[in-house]
Every structure is written in structure tokens, then in C-alpha cells.
Design an enzyme around this catalytic site. Structure first.
Site, PDB file in Angstrom:
ATOM      1  N   HIS A   1       0.638  -3.061 -10.271  1.00  0.00           N
ATOM      2  CA  HIS A   1      -0.470  -2.368  -9.604  1.00  0.00           C
ATOM      3  C   HIS A   1      -0.876  -1.057 -10.272  1.00  0.00           C
ATOM      4  O   HIS A   1      -1.762  -0.365  -9.794  1.00  0.00           O
ATOM      5  CB  HIS A   1      -0.082  -2.050  -8.157  1.00  0.00           C
ATOM      6  CG  HIS A   1       0.965  -0.965  -8.076  1.00  0.00           C
ATOM      7  ND1 HIS A   1       2.298  -1.205  -8.236  1.00  0.00           N
ATOM      8  CD2 HIS A   1       0.852   0.373  -7.894  1.00  0.00           C
ATOM      9  CE1 HIS A   1       2.974  -0.073  -8.138  1.00  0.00           C
ATOM     10  NE2 HIS A   1       2.124   0.904  -7.932  1.00  0.00           N
TER      11      HIS A   1
ATOM     12  N   HIS B   1      -0.924  -7.003  -5.095  1.00  0.00           N
ATOM     13  CA  HIS B   1      -1.302  -5.724  -4.477  1.00  0.00           C
ATOM     14  C   HIS B   1      -2.772  -5.800  -4.029  1.00  0.00           C
ATOM     15  O   HIS B   1      -3.607  -6.363  -4.750  1.00  0.00           O
ATOM     16  CB  HIS B   1      -1.104  -4.611  -5.523  1.00  0.00           C
ATOM     17  CG  HIS B   1      -1.164  -3.221  -4.962  1.00  0.00           C
ATOM     18  ND1 HIS B   1      -2.342  -2.637  -4.582  1.00  0.00           N
ATOM     19  CD2 HIS B   1      -0.205  -2.301  -4.719  1.00  0.00           C
ATOM     20  CE1 HIS B   1      -2.099  -1.411  -4.132  1.00  0.00           C
ATOM     21  NE2 HIS B   1      -0.798  -1.189  -4.207  1.00  0.00           N
TER      22      HIS B   1
HETATM   23  C1  UD1 Z   1      -1.109   4.091  -4.786  1.00  0.00           C
HETATM   24  C2  UD1 Z   1      -0.560   5.332  -5.496  1.00  0.00           C
HETATM   25  C3  UD1 Z   1       0.499   4.936  -6.514  1.00  0.00           C
HETATM   26  C4  UD1 Z   1       1.568   4.066  -5.866  1.00  0.00           C
HETATM   27  C5  UD1 Z   1       0.919   2.894  -5.159  1.00  0.00           C
HETATM   28  C6  UD1 Z   1       1.962   2.099  -4.417  1.00  0.00           C
HETATM   29  C7  UD1 Z   1      -2.050   7.241  -5.951  1.00  0.00           C
HETATM   30  C8  UD1 Z   1      -3.137   7.761  -6.795  1.00  0.00           C
HETATM   31  N1  UD1 Z   1      -1.651   5.987  -6.222  1.00  0.00           N
HETATM   32  O1  UD1 Z   1      -1.788   3.297  -5.737  1.00  0.00           O
HETATM   33  O2  UD1 Z   1       1.107   6.093  -7.035  1.00  0.00           O
HETATM   34  O3  UD1 Z   1       2.430   3.592  -6.867  1.00  0.00           O
HETATM   35  O4  UD1 Z   1      -0.039   3.383  -4.201  1.00  0.00           O
HETATM   36  O5  UD1 Z   1       1.486   0.854  -4.016  1.00  0.00           O
HETATM   37  O6  UD1 Z   1      -1.589   7.910  -5.049  1.00  0.00           O
HETATM   38  N2  UD1 Z   1      -5.733  -1.296  -0.424  1.00  0.00           N
HETATM   39  C9  UD1 Z   1      -5.947  -2.104   0.684  1.00  0.00           C
HETATM   40  N3  UD1 Z   1      -4.988  -2.132   1.658  1.00  0.00           N
HETATM   41  C10 UD1 Z   1      -3.856  -1.399   1.601  1.00  0.00           C
HETATM   42  C11 UD1 Z   1      -3.629  -0.603   0.468  1.00  0.00           C
HETATM   43  C12 UD1 Z   1      -4.585  -0.551  -0.535  1.00  0.00           C
HETATM   44  O7  UD1 Z   1      -6.968  -2.771   0.788  1.00  0.00           O
HETATM   45  O8  UD1 Z   1      -3.035  -1.467   2.533  1.00  0.00           O
HETATM   46  C13 UD1 Z   1      -6.773  -1.254  -1.495  1.00  0.00           C
HETATM   47  C14 UD1 Z   1      -7.996  -0.416  -1.084  1.00  0.00           C
HETATM   48  O9  UD1 Z   1      -9.142  -0.987  -1.616  1.00  0.00           O
HETATM   49  C15 UD1 Z   1      -7.704   0.917  -1.768  1.00  0.00           C
HETATM   50  C16 UD1 Z   1      -7.072   0.429  -3.057  1.00  0.00           C
HETATM   51  O10 UD1 Z   1      -6.230  -0.650  -2.664  1.00  0.00           O
HETATM   52  O11 UD1 Z   1      -8.853   1.696  -1.976  1.00  0.00           O
HETATM   53  C17 UD1 Z   1      -6.323   1.447  -3.850  1.00  0.00           C
HETATM   54  O12 UD1 Z   1      -5.396   2.190  -3.068  1.00  0.00           O
HETATM   55  P1  UD1 Z   1      -4.818   3.573  -3.678  1.00  0.00           P
HETATM   56  O13 UD1 Z   1      -3.797   4.100  -2.736  1.00  0.00           O
HETATM   57  O14 UD1 Z   1      -5.903   4.469  -4.088  1.00  0.00           O
HETATM   58  O15 UD1 Z   1      -4.143   3.112  -5.040  1.00  0.00           O
HETATM   59  P2  UD1 Z   1      -2.875   2.228  -5.314  1.00  0.00           P
HETATM   60  O16 UD1 Z   1      -3.158   1.454  -6.548  1.00  0.00           O
HETATM   61  O17 UD1 Z   1      -2.489   1.503  -4.090  1.00  0.00           O
HETATM   62  N1  UDP Z   2       7.354  -4.090  -1.748  1.00  0.00           N
HETATM   63  C1  UDP Z   2       7.143  -4.735  -0.525  1.00  0.00           C
HETATM   64  N2  UDP Z   2       6.353  -5.839  -0.504  1.00  0.00           N
HETATM   65  C2  UDP Z   2       5.757  -6.332  -1.618  1.00  0.00           C
HETATM   66  C3  UDP Z   2       5.939  -5.652  -2.847  1.00  0.00           C
HETATM   67  C4  UDP Z   2       6.747  -4.518  -2.872  1.00  0.00           C
HETATM   68  O1  UDP Z   2       7.676  -4.319   0.508  1.00  0.00           O
HETATM   69  O2  UDP Z   2       5.044  -7.342  -1.525  1.00  0.00           O
HETATM   70  C5  UDP Z   2       8.202  -2.867  -1.767  1.00  0.00           C
HETATM   71  C6  UDP Z   2       9.257  -2.777  -2.854  1.00  0.00           C
HETATM   72  O3  UDP Z   2      10.481  -3.350  -2.437  1.00  0.00           O
HETATM   73  C7  UDP Z   2       9.381  -1.285  -3.082  1.00  0.00           C
HETATM   74  C8  UDP Z   2       7.993  -0.766  -2.775  1.00  0.00           C
HETATM   75  O4  UDP Z   2       7.339  -1.787  -2.036  1.00  0.00           O
HETATM   76  O5  UDP Z   2      10.270  -0.666  -2.176  1.00  0.00           O
HETATM   77  C9  UDP Z   2       7.281  -0.484  -4.059  1.00  0.00           C
HETATM   78  O6  UDP Z   2       5.937  -0.284  -3.813  1.00  0.00           O
HETATM   79  P1  UDP Z   2       4.866  -0.288  -4.974  1.00  0.00           P
HETATM   80  O7  UDP Z   2       5.340  -1.171  -6.081  1.00  0.00           O
HETATM   81  O8  UDP Z   2       3.573  -0.597  -4.331  1.00  0.00           O
HETATM   82  O9  UDP Z   2       4.815   1.242  -5.402  1.00  0.00           O
HETATM   83  P2  UDP Z   2       5.646   2.147  -6.436  1.00  0.00           P
HETATM   84  O10 UDP Z   2       7.086   2.063  -6.079  1.00  0.00           O
HETATM   85  O11 UDP Z   2       5.351   1.665  -7.802  1.00  0.00           O
HETATM   86  O12 UDP Z   2       5.063   3.499  -6.222  1.00  0.00           O
END
Ligand code: UD1
Ligand code: UDP
Length: 369
Positions: free
Chosen positions: A209, A242
Site C-alpha cells: 500500500h 488495501h
Molecule cells: C496511511 C498512512 C500510512 C500507513 C497506512 C496504513 C499517511 C500519509 N499514510 O496510508 O503511513 O502505512 O495508512 O494502512 O498517513 N480508504 C478507504 N477506507 C479505509 C481506509 C482508506 O476507503 O478504511 C481509502 C480512501 O480512499 C482514502 C485512501 O484509502 O482516501 C488513502 O488513505 P490514506 O490514509 O490517505 O493513505 P494510506 O495509503 O491508507
Molecule cells: N492487517 C490487518 N488486515 C489486513 C492487512 C493487515 O489487520 O488485511 C494488519 C497487520 O497485521 C498489521 C497492520 O495491519 O498489524 C499493518 O497495517 P498496514 O500494512 O496497513 O500499515 P503499516 O504497518 O505499513 O503502516
């Protein structure tokens, strides 16, 4: 003595997983500490999955997530909305976690209100400001303004010392992700039968992601997956995709409806832990998964060129492979063909914690009251 009022602010899935054990531990010490939980809901669905599992009912829910949100609006929403919460709660301390935009902007918000900030998972570094982006700068920024640094490992403590953080502000606690993992594996082990995987095949778990992998890199990862299933009829991939549209689009385009490639919705944490346990190998660019998998004795290939979590690489459970298609294919192929090399990587190690990080952090919070 008055209780120390801790305002805990987080917004994404990994922050929730890593803050949940700490919130529960603070609640167990309610004679001297009180916790107020504020979620920004930078994530919505995949945050709520974690809140439900750990039975956390936020006192404030800022509900800021927008579809395909950008860093500017995310930052300003968190900054402005947490200001109101901080003014209302008047906490003694604000706790944030890790390196997300929620953590960075919430820490800044508390700093502007002159409230001391504690950083859980402090001190991680790649020393490259664009990898991971924007996380590396987020954590440098949070570490520079906070008063308490809860660092998971010796290396994280060293990084903080190198950044001129006073020694007396640094506490080595272990990572709360191991508290969450051990609790979940012990109490919520789940069947993965519902995923319809073939039990006779080796399962390779994939997650990806990262913002810096959007575009060509994620496409290369997908192409490597296709090449690998075509070359090996005894493997299957499972990929909880994701919800970020920048991930969904290329992944669906390149991997949907292909034999032995299972694209599934993000899994609820307990089920994801069970899936990690039952996988043969893990390919990921996730930070949290790099920390959890070594505890479960699962080899990890990291789809990035650098990592802020070098401990398991040094131990040998984790290897950096980047996002080059050929490199991914050849490394997976090597491990599939060399049992001895696979077994070396599959040795369980625990460099990130012992399951007691939350307890240590709570003791520190009690001592500052
Ligand atoms: C964010 C964090 C990243 C972290 C990741 C964990 C920042 C800039 N990025 O990245 O550090 O590793 O979360 O997963 O803080 N969305 C949904 N439903 C959800 C979540 C996300 O639809 O429950 C979609 C939405 O369109 C949203 C997009 O994902 O706008 C991006 O979410 P965002 O939190 O900006 O970035 P991540 O790639 O999730
Ligand atoms: N995870 C989860 N469900 C999933 C994928 C990941 O619960 O389908 C958990 C995983 O075990 C870990 C956390 O989410 O604890 C990691 O989240 P992510 O990879 O989104 O973010 P990062 O750790 O890179 O910030």
C-alpha cells in the site's frame, strides 16, 4: 493526587492495532491514569474493524476520511479538528503513534497548545526523506517536538540519541504491536476456511500500500505474482487489497480473476494474524507486518529498497527485495527451491518486543504524574 489525563489520538489501522493494548492497559490503571480516545478516522472501515476487535469506543470521532484524500487536506483537517478536542479535554499529555499524517498533525496541534507529547514507536529511521514518503519526515518531525520517546528497540534509541534527543527523554519499551499480536493469537485464533484457499498449495501472503510504490512499482509487483503462479503450480497467492484507490485500480486490472490468485477485502486483524500463521511466505511493504511475521517464524520479503526496521533483516527472517519484477521472482523461486535457505529464514525471532511494551509505557506514565 489527581489522575494524569492522557489524550490518545490516532486514525489509521496500524496505529489502532498498536495503541489498543496501551489503551487497555491504561484502563487497568484507572486509579492513577485516565485515557480519552480521539480517532481522526483518517481510515474509516479498516480502523473500525480494529476498534470493534479491541472493544474501543472513542470519546471523539473526527470522521475526516475522504475518498482518495490528499496530504494537504488531511494535514489541515487533523490539525484544525484536534485543536478543538485538545481545547475541550485539556489533557496533561497527548499520545501519538508512529509516522502517519494523523500522528504528525496531532502532535503539532498539541505542541501549539503547549501540551507535552509522548511518541509511541519513536526513533525509527531510514535516513532517506522520500522513503517511506511521507512517513520518514513525519516521524522525524514528531520526535523533534515531543517530550517522551517510547522507542521499541536499541537501534531506535541510538537513532534518537544521534538526533540530539536528551537521553533522559528516551525509554526503551519494545513495540506494542507484539502486545497486540500475542494477545490476538492467544485469544482470537480463527479459522481461515472462509477464504476458500486450497490447503494442498503453499500460500504466499501479499500486502502492498506504500505511496512510493504507486504506479510502476506496484504494477511490477503484480506482474511478478503472475509470473510466479505461472511457473509454480504448487503455490497460491492471497492478497487482502488495501482500500486506497491507487492500490485497488492496478491490482484489479492485473490480478483479478486469475487462477491461484485470491484478491480479498482487508481482513479483520484476528483473521489476518491467523492467515500470517498459516502462510508459507509473506511479501509485503507494510511496516507492521515486518514486525509481526518474525515472531510467527514466517519469512518476509520486503517490497521496498530500504527499511526503518533493520533488526529482523539482521537476524535473517526478513530480506529486502524492492519492486523489480525479476528480483522478486528470482528471490521467491530461490526460497521455493531451497528448503535449507527457507528454513534458515523461518526461524522465529523477536527483535521488536516481548508483549510487555504497554505495561512499561504505563509505568513510565505513572512515574511522571
Ligand atoms: C496511511 C498512512 C500510512 C500507513 C497506512 C496504513 C499517511 C500519509 N499514510 O496510508 O503511513 O502505512 O495508512 O494502512 O498517513 N480508504 C478507504 N477506507 C479505509 C481506509 C482508506 O476507503 O478504511 C481509502 C480512501 O480512499 C482514502 C485512501 O484509502 O482516501 C488513502 O488513505 P490514506 O490514509 O490517505 O493513505 P494510506 O495509503 O491508507
Ligand atoms: N492487517 C490487518 N488486515 C489486513 C492487512 C493487515 O489487520 O488485511 C494488519 C497487520 O497485521 C498489521 C497492520 O495491519 O498489524 C499493518 O497495517 P498496514 O500494512 O496497513 O500499515 P503499516 O504497518 O505499513 O503502516
Amino acid at each position: 493526587m489527581a489522575k494524569l489525563k492522557a489524550l490518545i489520538i490516532f486514525g489509521t489501522r496500524p496505529e489502532a492495532i498498536k495503541m489498543a493494548p496501551l489503551i487497555n492497559e491504561i484502563e487497568k490503571n484507572s486509579d492513577s491514569l485516565s485515557s480519552i480516545v480521539c480517532v481522526t478516522a483518517q481510515h474509516r472501515h479498516i480502523l473500525d474493524q480494529v476498534l470493534d476487535l479491541f472493544n474501543i469506543k472513542p470519546d471523539f470521532d473526527l470522521d475526516i476520511m475522504k475518498d482518495n484524500q490528499n496530504l494537504w487536506s488531511l494535514t489541515s483537517d487533523v490539525l484544525l479538528k484536534t485543536k478543538e478536542v485538545i481545547e475541550k479535554v485539556k489533557p496533561d499529555i497527548v499520545l501519538v503513534h508512529g509516522d502517519t499524517t494523523t500522528s504528525m498533525a496531532a502532535a503539532l496541534s498539541a505542541f501549539y497548545a503547549k501540551i507535552p507529547v509522548a511518541h509511541v514507536e519513536a526513533g525509527l529511521r531510514t535516513f532517506d526523506k522520500y522513503y517511506p514518503f511521507p512517513e520518514e519526515i513525519n516521524r522525524v518531525f514528531v520526535d523533534s517536538l515531543c517530550s517522551f520517546h517510547f522507542a521499541p528497540t536499541d537501534k531506535a534509541c541510538e537513532n534518537l540519541l544521534k538526533a540530539q534527543i536528551p537521553k533522559e527523554h528516551i525509554y526503551k519499551t519494545g513495540n506494542t504491536v507484539i502486545d497486540a499480536l500475542l494477545y490476538t493469537v492467544k485469544n482470537h485464533d480463527q479459522s481461515i476456511n472462509g477464504l476458500n484457499l486450497n490447503p494442498d498449495l503453499k500460500t504466499i501472503l501479499l500486502t502492498s500500500h506504500r505511496r512510493e510504490n504507486f504506479g510502476e512499482p506496484i504494477r511490477n509487483i503484480c506482474k511478478a505474482v503472475v509470473e510466479l503462479v505461472n511457473k509454480n503450480n504448487d503455490i497460491q497467492f492471497v492478497y487482502p487489497v488495501h482500500p486506497n484507490p491507487n492500490v485497488q485500480e492496478p491490482v484489479n486490472e492485473l490480478l483479478a480473476n486469475k487462477e491461484r490468485i485470491h484478491l480479498i477485502k482487508p481482513l479483520e486483524y484476528a483473521q489476518f494474524c491467523s492467515l500470517m500463521k498459516k502462510s508459507y511466505l509473506i511479501l509485503t511493504d507494510s511496516g507492521g507486518v515486518q514486525e509481526e511475521a518474525p515472531s510467527l517464524g514466517k519469512p518476509v520479503l520486503v517490497l521496498r529498497d530500504t527499511t526503518e526496521r533493520p533488526e529482523a533483516v539482521e537476524f535473517g527472517t526478513v530480506k529486502l527485495v524492492g519492486t523489480n519484477q525479476e528480483k522478486i521472482v528470482s528471490t521467491v523461486q530461490f526460497l521455493l527451491n531451497n528448503k535449507k535457505e527457507y528454513d534458515k529464514m523461518a526461524e522465529a525471532s523477536n527483535p521488536y518486543g516481548d508483549g510487555l511494551a504497554s505495561k512499561r509505557i504505563v509505568q513510565i506514565l505513572k512515574s511522571i504524574n
